[in-house]
Enzyme design. Structure first.
Site, PDB file in Angstrom:
ATOM      1  N   ASP A  22      71.152  59.787  35.966  1.00 47.96           N
ATOM      2  CA  ASP A  22      70.911  59.297  34.346  1.00 47.96           C
ATOM      3  C   ASP A  22      69.639  59.771  33.893  1.00 47.96           C
ATOM      4  OD1 ASP A  22      69.598  57.708  36.545  1.00 47.96           O
ATOM      5  OD2 ASP A  22      69.071  56.320  34.847  1.00 47.96           O
ATOM      6  N   HIS A  23      68.799  60.707  34.531  1.00 42.60           N
ATOM      7  CA  HIS A  23      67.646  61.376  34.240  1.00 42.60           C
ATOM      8  C   HIS A  23      67.848  62.892  33.996  1.00 42.60           C
ATOM      9  CE1 HIS A  23      65.077  57.613  34.099  1.00 42.60           C
ATOM     10  NE2 HIS A  23      66.127  57.283  34.852  1.00 42.60           N
ATOM     11  N   ASP A  67      61.216  55.988  36.256  1.00 37.44           N
ATOM     12  CA  ASP A  67      61.562  54.552  37.002  1.00 37.44           C
ATOM     13  C   ASP A  67      60.477  54.258  38.153  1.00 37.44           C
ATOM     14  OD1 ASP A  67      63.817  55.071  35.458  1.00 37.44           O
ATOM     15  OD2 ASP A  67      65.347  55.064  37.290  1.00 37.44           O
TER      16      ASP A  67
END
Length: 321
Positions: free
Chosen positions: A77-78, A221
């Protein structure tokens, strides 16, 4: 929802994705642009989740102006939007060199995906893998990174703008009979000059105080950990994940994430000027639910805002106390 005071700035954050894990109908996955409008006339990108290049097409950003990409960690997701974005850049006028920074493994990922897809990158692509410390420095900026606490190696970035020279006092120079031109340049370079009447003017007489450089910290994160504060200390803006409300603190810990309250506690301890929370769980579907995250953070750190996609967040001078 944010109720931020609109200010003009030559440095701005622009959020292209604010969701955690997977995209939703309301939000895309993580990507943040740092626009550097005055001296560099370019932008830097922090993370590049799937769909980032589509988000850029809907924004004032131009891929041809992209100068650097910083990847916090190698979760999809990054990262999944990066190969497509690199491939498309040349078709959108991007011919200048582009440097991508990130953790070990990033070069292998890009080499394999670009090779197997037979993607053409018709510009100089530089991939630099790092595990901490100063990773970039020039006359204007310094970028540092440090390891955070996540399921895989995840890093935070601290972007420090170097102090800028004060402005020339044009009105005073005009009184001295000095007009814009070569003498202005000498004064800016620290040289004394002579007026038409023979008076010696020293730079200290006509140049204002240096402007303090701004600091922007963007974290990948993370759970609360020791490196957050050194990365964020005295930052003008801290971008910190807030995946969950604190009522789910146990879940956040298990999945190596932070709550809105924990992000606010970090901002308060680090003495930052402004906190922007992002990387929201898909369980928070609308602005009303995101407002709960903002309210929770504001109970500890009042100058908190939730990141909203396709909205500019200026980094003005003097935001820190």
């Amino acid at each position: 929802m944010n109720h931020r005071k609109k200010v003009k700035s030559d440095m701005e954050l622009y959020f292209l994705g604010t969701n955690a894990g997977v995209p939703s109908t309301e939000r895309n996955v993580t990507s943040i642009a740092l626009r550097l409008l005055e001296e560099r006339r370019s932008f830097w990108l922090f993370d590049c989740g799937e769909g980032t290049q589509h988000q850029i097409l809907r924004s004032p950003l131009k891929l041809s102006k992209l100068e650097k990409v910083f990847i916090t960690h190698l979760h999809g997701d990054h990262l999944f939007g990066l190969p497509g974005l690199l491939s498309s850049r040349a078709y959108q006028g991007g011919t200048s060199p582009l440097t991508v920074y990130g953790p070990p493994g990033l070069k292998t990922y890009l080499d394999i995906t670009l090779e197997l897809s037979q993607s053409r990158v018709n510009y100089e692509l530089i991939v630099e893998e790092h595990t901490g410390g100063v990773i970039f420095e020039d006359d204007t900026f310094k970028v540092e990174m440090a390891l955070l606490d996540h399921r895989i190696d995840s890093y935070g970035y601290r972007v420090t703008e170097k102090d800028r020279a004060g402005k020339l006092n044009g009105e005073l120079l005009e009184q001295f009979g000095i007009k814009p031109g070569p003498l202005y340049g000498k004064l800016k370079n620290g040289e004394s000059v002579e007026t038409p009447e023979g008076r010696i003017i020293h730079p200290s007489e006509v140049i204002g105080e240096p402007k303090k450089g701004r600091i922007v910290t963007i974290l990948g994160d993370t759970r609360p950990c020791s490196n957050v504060i050194p990365l964020a200390v005295n930052a003008d803006i801290l971008v910190h994940e807030a995946t969950f409300l604190h009522e789910l603190a146990k879940t956040a810990h298990e999945y190596h994430h932070s709550t809105a309250l924990q992000a606010a506690e970090a901002a308060k301890e680090a003495g930052v000027g402004q906190l922007i929370i992002t990387h929201f769980s898909s369980r928070y579907k609308n602005e009303e639910e995101l407002l709960k995250l903002q309210d929770e953070a504001r109970s500890v750190f009042p100058n908190t805002y939730t990141a909203k996609e396709h909205e500019l967040y200026p980094v003005p001078d003097g935001i820190r106390k």
